[in-house]
Design a protein around this motif. Structure first.
Motif, PDB file in Angstrom:
ATOM      1  N   ALA A 153      27.363 -14.747 -17.586  1.00 55.78           N
ATOM      2  CA  ALA A 153      27.757 -14.761 -16.174  1.00 55.78           C
ATOM      3  C   ALA A 153      28.754 -13.643 -15.877  1.00 55.78           C
ATOM      4  N   MET A 154      29.390 -13.110 -16.904  1.00 56.68           N
ATOM      5  CA  MET A 154      30.458 -12.134 -16.702  1.00 56.68           C
ATOM      6  C   MET A 154      29.953 -10.738 -16.382  1.00 56.68           C
ATOM      7  N   SER A 155      28.724 -10.410 -16.780  1.00 58.15           N
ATOM      8  CA  SER A 155      28.277  -9.031 -16.658  1.00 58.15           C
ATOM      9  C   SER A 155      26.761  -8.969 -16.595  1.00 58.15           C
ATOM     10  N   THR A 156      26.230  -7.859 -16.048  1.00 61.20           N
ATOM     11  CA  THR A 156      24.783  -7.661 -16.061  1.00 61.20           C
ATOM     12  C   THR A 156      24.313  -7.036 -17.368  1.00 61.20           C
ATOM     13  N   SER A 157      25.261  -6.602 -18.211  1.00 61.68           N
ATOM     14  CA  SER A 157      24.895  -5.920 -19.463  1.00 61.68           C
ATOM     15  C   SER A 157      24.284  -6.891 -20.457  1.00 61.68           C
TER      16      SER A 157
ATOM     17  N   LEU B 205      29.333  -4.932 -25.534  1.00 60.87           N
ATOM     18  CA  LEU B 205      28.656  -4.606 -24.265  1.00 60.87           C
ATOM     19  C   LEU B 205      29.679  -4.293 -23.179  1.00 60.87           C
ATOM     20  N   PRO B 206      29.431  -3.256 -22.363  1.00 61.11           N
ATOM     21  CA  PRO B 206      30.384  -2.947 -21.294  1.00 61.11           C
ATOM     22  C   PRO B 206      30.383  -4.041 -20.226  1.00 61.11           C
ATOM     23  N   LEU B 207      31.563  -4.522 -19.859  1.00 58.45           N
ATOM     24  CA  LEU B 207      31.669  -5.546 -18.823  1.00 58.45           C
ATOM     25  C   LEU B 207      31.306  -4.967 -17.454  1.00 58.45           C
ATOM     26  N   LEU B 208      31.747  -3.729 -17.198  1.00 59.92           N
ATOM     27  CA  LEU B 208      31.489  -3.054 -15.927  1.00 59.92           C
ATOM     28  C   LEU B 208      30.787  -1.732 -16.212  1.00 59.92           C
TER      29      LEU B 208
ATOM     30  N   CYS C  44      30.841   7.605 -10.611  1.00 57.39           N
ATOM     31  CA  CYS C  44      29.916   7.048  -9.622  1.00 57.39           C
ATOM     32  C   CYS C  44      30.671   6.718  -8.334  1.00 57.39           C
ATOM     33  N   LEU C  45      30.120   7.143  -7.198  1.00 58.23           N
ATOM     34  CA  LEU C  45      30.794   6.947  -5.907  1.00 58.23           C
ATOM     35  C   LEU C  45      30.476   5.595  -5.276  1.00 58.23           C
ATOM     36  N   GLY C  46      29.499   4.902  -5.827  1.00 62.80           N
ATOM     37  CA  GLY C  46      29.205   3.567  -5.330  1.00 62.80           C
ATOM     38  C   GLY C  46      28.462   3.554  -4.007  1.00 62.80           C
ATOM     39  N   LEU C  47      28.408   2.368  -3.400  1.00 62.11           N
ATOM     40  CA  LEU C  47      27.702   2.190  -2.132  1.00 62.11           C
ATOM     41  C   LEU C  47      28.717   2.150  -0.990  1.00 62.11           C
ATOM     42  N   CYS C  48      28.307   2.661   0.173  1.00 59.46           N
ATOM     43  CA  CYS C  48      29.160   2.568   1.353  1.00 59.46           C
ATOM     44  C   CYS C  48      29.307   1.100   1.732  1.00 59.46           C
ATOM     45  N   PRO C  49      30.534   0.605   1.882  1.00 62.15           N
ATOM     46  CA  PRO C  49      30.710  -0.817   2.220  1.00 62.15           C
ATOM     47  C   PRO C  49      30.204  -1.157   3.610  1.00 62.15           C
TER      48      PRO C  49
ATOM     49  N   ALA D 244      21.688  -1.342 -31.377  1.00 69.42           N
ATOM     50  CA  ALA D 244      20.584  -1.885 -30.574  1.00 69.42           C
ATOM     51  C   ALA D 244      20.622  -1.247 -29.191  1.00 69.42           C
ATOM     52  N   PRO D 245      19.461  -1.201 -28.494  1.00 64.46           N
ATOM     53  CA  PRO D 245      19.453  -0.691 -27.116  1.00 64.46           C
ATOM     54  C   PRO D 245      19.986  -1.748 -26.152  1.00 64.46           C
ATOM     55  N   TRP D 246      20.682  -1.280 -25.112  1.00 61.61           N
ATOM     56  CA  TRP D 246      21.208  -2.221 -24.107  1.00 61.61           C
ATOM     57  C   TRP D 246      20.852  -1.713 -22.723  1.00 61.61           C
ATOM     58  N   SER D 247      20.943  -2.595 -21.743  1.00 60.58           N
ATOM     59  CA  SER D 247      20.765  -2.171 -20.357  1.00 60.58           C
ATOM     60  C   SER D 247      21.604  -3.059 -19.456  1.00 60.58           C
ATOM     61  N   GLY D 248      21.850  -2.570 -18.257  1.00 62.00           N
ATOM     62  CA  GLY D 248      22.635  -3.328 -17.287  1.00 62.00           C
ATOM     63  C   GLY D 248      22.534  -2.626 -15.951  1.00 62.00           C
ATOM     64  N   LEU D 249      23.304  -3.100 -14.982  1.00 64.28           N
ATOM     65  CA  LEU D 249      23.328  -2.493 -13.658  1.00 64.28           C
ATOM     66  C   LEU D 249      24.688  -1.850 -13.436  1.00 64.28           C
ATOM     67  N   CYS D 250      24.675  -0.639 -12.864  1.00 65.20           N
ATOM     68  CA  CYS D 250      25.934   0.036 -12.563  1.00 65.20           C
ATOM     69  C   CYS D 250      26.784  -0.894 -11.694  1.00 65.20           C
ATOM     70  N   SER D 251      28.047  -1.069 -12.077  1.00 62.88           N
ATOM     71  CA  SER D 251      28.889  -2.022 -11.356  1.00 62.88           C
ATOM     72  C   SER D 251      29.314  -1.498  -9.988  1.00 62.88           C
ATOM     73  N   ARG D 252      29.040  -0.210  -9.696  1.00 67.18           N
ATOM     74  CA  ARG D 252      29.391   0.331  -8.372  1.00 67.18           C
ATOM     75  C   ARG D 252      28.175   0.516  -7.471  1.00 67.18           C
ATOM     76  N   CYS D 253      27.051   1.038  -8.025  1.00 64.10           N
ATOM     77  CA  CYS D 253      25.905   1.324  -7.146  1.00 64.10           C
ATOM     78  C   CYS D 253      24.658   0.527  -7.510  1.00 64.10           C
ATOM     79  N   ALA D 254      24.724  -0.254  -8.581  1.00 65.70           N
ATOM     80  CA  ALA D 254      23.646  -1.188  -8.948  1.00 65.70           C
ATOM     81  C   ALA D 254      22.348  -0.550  -9.443  1.00 65.70           C
ATOM     82  N   VAL D 255      22.353   0.754  -9.769  1.00 69.99           N
ATOM     83  CA  VAL D 255      21.153   1.298 -10.409  1.00 69.99           C
ATOM     84  C   VAL D 255      21.149   0.852 -11.868  1.00 69.99           C
ATOM     85  N   GLU D 256      19.957   0.873 -12.484  1.00 69.14           N
ATOM     86  CA  GLU D 256      19.872   0.445 -13.875  1.00 69.14           C
ATOM     87  C   GLU D 256      20.478   1.488 -14.802  1.00 69.14           C
ATOM     88  N   VAL D 257      21.244   1.021 -15.750  1.00 69.21           N
ATOM     89  CA  VAL D 257      21.880   1.870 -16.744  1.00 69.21           C
ATOM     90  C   VAL D 257      21.394   1.389 -18.105  1.00 69.21           C
TER      91      VAL D 257
END
Ligand SMILES: [Zn+2]
Ligand SMILES: [Zn+2]
Length: 176
Positions: free
Chosen positions: A37-41, A127-130, A137-142, A70-83
């Motif tokens: 629950a803590m991270s998308t990673s 695993l990176p939490l964020l 990364c500049l993220g998404l416009c709020p 091992a390979p990992w994946s997650g979502l960028c914590s600012r713009c939500a693209v896959e990392v």
């Protein structure tokens, strides 16, 4: 047979010896190590884990050093693209022949040790939490939600960062 189960009878016969091993097998054979629950990673589903280890025998213990990869994946914590990427975690563990009620230590059972749990634990902890798609990364416009890495939107610059953050939260709730 579990590819991470290592028989250590020969190693233990002469205290102070080292043995190197290269072990490859499923990271999550039981399919129970999904994202927390803590991270998308997470470690990529169905991926293999590679362990390059050195085992060293002492009188009643075995030390394990080396790495788990091992390979990992997650979502960028600012713009939500896959990392995604490959992660290597360092290992430094102790396996003990006999322990009382202490379940926090890895055990030597019937002259064998299961090194898989140590590798899995080290990778999950690493695993990176964020996760970020790039360091800056500049993220998404709020306000309008556009990706500031790709476009410049015409939303007004917020007057006050604190209120801007609240605006961002309420506009997220209002959408749909
Ligand atoms: Zn990003
Ligand atoms: Zn905008």
């Amino acid at each position: 047979m579990d590819p991470f189960l290592v028989h250590v009878a020969v190693l233990r016969r002469v205290v102070g010896t080292n043995v190197e091993q290269l072990l490859v097998g499923p990271f999550d054979p039981d399919g129970v190590l999904g994202p927390t629950a803590m991270s998308t990673s997470r470690i990529v589903e169905g991926a293999e884990m590679t362990m390059e280890i050195v085992l060293h025998s002492a009188s009643r213990t075995i030390t394990l050093t080396g790495t788990a990869t091992a390979p990992w994946s997650g979502l960028c914590s600012r713009c939500a693209v896959e990392v995604s990427g490959e992660m290597t975690a360092p290992l430094d563990e102790l396996f003990v022949e006999k322990v009382g009620e202490d379940d926090d230590v890895y055990r030597i059972v019937d002259d064998a040790i299961n090194v898989g749990p140590a590798g899995r634990e080290a990778l999950i902890v690493g695993l990176p939490l964020l996760p970020l798609c790039r360091p800056n990364c500049l993220g998404l416009c709020p306000s309008c939600g556009s990706d500031r890495n790709e476009t410049t939107c015409s939303c007004e610059a917020p007057k006050n960062d604190r209120w801007a953050a609240l605006d961002g939260l309420s506009s997220l709730g209002d959408t749909d």
